[in-house]
Design a protein around this motif. Structure first.
Motif, short mmCIF file in Angstrom:
data_model
loop_
_atom_site.label_atom_id
_atom_site.label_comp_id
_atom_site.label_asym_id
_atom_site.label_seq_id
_atom_site.Cartn_x
_atom_site.Cartn_y
_atom_site.Cartn_z
N VAL A 142 19.79 52.01 34.33
CA VAL A 142 19.59 52.93 34.58
C VAL A 142 18.36 52.55 34.24
N ASN A 143 17.83 52.38 32.49
CA ASN A 143 16.84 51.86 32.48
C ASN A 143 15.92 52.97 32.69
N VAL A 144 15.67 54.26 32.31
CA VAL A 144 14.45 55.47 32.95
C VAL A 144 14.55 55.84 31.72
N ARG A 145 13.34 55.95 31.52
CA ARG A 145 13.00 56.86 30.20
C ARG A 145 12.66 58.37 30.32
N ASP A 146 13.04 59.59 29.41
CA ASP A 146 12.47 60.36 29.74
C ASP A 146 11.20 60.70 28.68
N SER A 147 10.59 62.38 28.74
CA SER A 147 8.85 62.16 28.58
C SER A 147 9.18 63.10 27.52
N LEU A 148 8.55 63.45 26.21
CA LEU A 148 8.44 63.85 25.73
C LEU A 148 6.73 64.33 25.12
N TYR A 149 6.31 65.74 25.81
CA TYR A 149 5.92 66.07 25.26
C TYR A 149 4.36 66.73 24.62
N ALA A 161 -0.39 65.02 25.28
CA ALA A 161 -0.21 63.91 25.37
C ALA A 161 1.52 63.67 25.56
N ILE A 162 1.55 62.35 25.98
CA ILE A 162 2.73 61.83 26.71
C ILE A 162 3.54 60.76 26.51
N PHE A 163 4.89 60.90 25.42
CA PHE A 163 5.03 59.70 25.09
C PHE A 163 6.90 59.61 25.34
N SER A 198 -1.52 60.14 32.07
CA SER A 198 -1.46 62.06 32.91
C SER A 198 -1.59 62.52 31.55
N VAL A 199 -1.78 63.30 30.81
CA VAL A 199 -1.93 64.49 29.72
C VAL A 199 -2.29 65.52 29.16
N GLU A 200 -1.83 66.37 31.40
CA GLU A 200 -1.76 67.66 30.94
C GLU A 200 -0.48 67.72 31.72
N LEU A 201 0.03 69.31 31.62
CA LEU A 201 1.33 69.85 31.76
C LEU A 201 1.07 70.14 33.30
N VAL A 205 6.11 70.15 36.25
CA VAL A 205 7.58 69.82 34.87
C VAL A 205 7.81 70.95 34.59
N THR A 206 9.16 70.46 34.40
CA THR A 206 10.07 71.85 33.68
C THR A 206 10.71 71.04 32.34
N ALA A 207 9.98 72.28 31.52
CA ALA A 207 10.19 71.59 29.92
C ALA A 207 12.28 72.09 29.64
#
Length: 419
Positions: A142-149, A161-163, A198-201, A205-207
């Motif tokens: 897959v090689n797809v990353r998840d986001s940490l906000y 910020a998004i990582f 992007s730096v805004e939620l 976006v579903t946390a």
């Protein structure tokens, strides 16, 4: 000998070639989490500790102290304590020490997928066990990353910020927490993605849940992080995600930071003395030289050695020495008659075997003398005289002088020579 030398030479060349081949092979990474200060593999902490030691605003230390040791330290200086492990299992003593440290104004940062503080701090967590094989399959397929906000926080003053990380590294989160705990970062669902710049939620976006909480306690605070694999060499070197790690640690940036390894040591590391030997350069090289010396000793002593040939000396003839010793004893005791009797026993035995005449029987000496004279050619009278003079001595009826002893022995020897 030449054959063994060629064999040793071939073996040495073979080992050298194998060493060069193994040395030039691509290095394989070991993806087992150790969080060790000496481990340069992806999930060790050698690079992580080097970066923090060189970039932390205050002093950075590595320690083996438990929280109980820190709590009983005599110094009153406020410090920050970082504990990183796959799972943190605290005893009642450790839990009380953590709370007292925070109440006194210290910062306690705990990074693990499970803590033993849920009853104390009032939170619940999801549970997932990390498997390196699943991470490799996921990256290859897959090689797809998840986001940490990163959420805006007045205490840290960092903007949102998004990582991005692989989901296997950040798949544990807090499902419930009390009102005193402040979320620092949340994990987004796999279906909701934001652009990297992007730096805004946004509302789309579903946390999935917070992955980092900050809990004020007394004058200090406790920071709980559910993504310990990010506090490793891989997390520090993965893109620009080192900034996320420093954001989590930023609340303690004005304090000396201690990272304790008291809670992530394996049973082998605790018991094996070679861990300390290998951690010190001087002791490590001493151990290497000892092993090399033993190998060289085995090589040079493995060749066949001929045993020394013992020197076998020819047995010495002690007969003459024994005869001289016996003669000396008889000479000192002056027992000439006994010597004559022993000579007569030898004389009688030789006559018995040589001419079948028993001179020890004194029934008819005339007949014995004639038989001896016939066999030896001597005069009968001379033989009769010798026997007549020997009889009393043999029976012990009289003693003899030294000269008589010589005469008797010479007379018997003369008869023996003629047989």
């Amino acid at each position: 000998m030449k054959g063994s030398r060629w064999f040793i030479l071939i073996m040495v060349l073979f080992l050298a070639v194998m060493f060069l081949v193994e040395y030039n092979l691509p290095k394989k990474f070991v993806w087992n989490p150790t969080f060790s200060r000496h481990d340069y593999q992806p999930f060790g902490c050698a690079v992580f500790d080097d970066v923090l030691a060189s970039s932390w605003p205050e002093d950075y230390y590595l320690s083996d102290w438990t929280f109980y040791n820190f709590e009983n330290d005599s110094t009153d200086e406020s410090i920050a304590i970082l504990a990183v492990a796959q799972r943190l299992k605290f005893s009642e003593t450790d839990r009380n020490a953590i709370l007292r440290l925070a109440e006194r104004g210290n910062k306690v940062i705990l990074a693990a997928t499970a803590f033993s503080l849920s009853d104390t701090l009032g939170y619940d967590m999801s549970y997932t066990w990390f498997r390196a094989s699943e991470l490799k399959k996921y990256v290859g397929a897959v090689n797809v990353r998840d986001s940490l906000y990163w959420l805006p926080d007045s205490a840290t003053a960092y903007p949102a910020a998004i990582f991005e990380f692989y989901p296997q590294l950040c798949n544990v989160y807090f499902t419930k927490y009390d009102s005193l705990s402040i979320p620092l970062a949340e994990r987004g669902s796999e279906q909701s993605r934001l652009k990297k710049d992007s730096v805004e939620l946004s509302a789309e976006v579903t946390a999935a849940g917070p992955v980092a909480l900050r809990r004020p306690v007394g004058k200090g605070e406790i920071v709980l992080v559910s993504t310990p694999l990010l506090f490793t060499n891989y997390g520090m070197l993965d893109k620009n995600n080192a900034a996320y790690i420093f954001r989590l640690l930023s609340s303690a940036q004005d304090l000396p930071l201690y990272r304790t390894e008291a809670y992530n040591k394996s049973e082998y590391e605790q018991r094996s003395p070679f861990r300390y030997f290998l951690s010190q350069p001087a002791l490590r090289w001493g151990l290497y030289l000892t092993v090399i010396t033993l190998v060289l000793f085995m090589i040079f002593t493995a060749r066949r050695r001929q045993r020394p040939i013992p020197v076998i000396r020819q047995p010495e003839n002690k007969t003459l020495e024994f005869t001289e010793l016996i003669g000396t004893l008889y000479f000192q005791k002056k027992n000439h008659a006994d010597l004559v009797r022993k000579k007569f026993t030898y004389f009688a035995e030789n006559l018995r075997r040589g001419i079948q005449v028993d001179v020890e029987e004194d029934g008819d000496d005339a007949l014995l003398c004639r038989k001896i004279a016939n066999k030896t050619g001597m005069e009968t009278e001379k033989i009769a005289t010798l026997l007549a003079r020997l009889r009393p001595v043999i029976k012990g009826e009289r003693n003899v002088s030294e000269q008589e002893m010589k005469d008797y022995i010479e007379g018997m020897n003369e008869i023996l020579k003629r047989i």
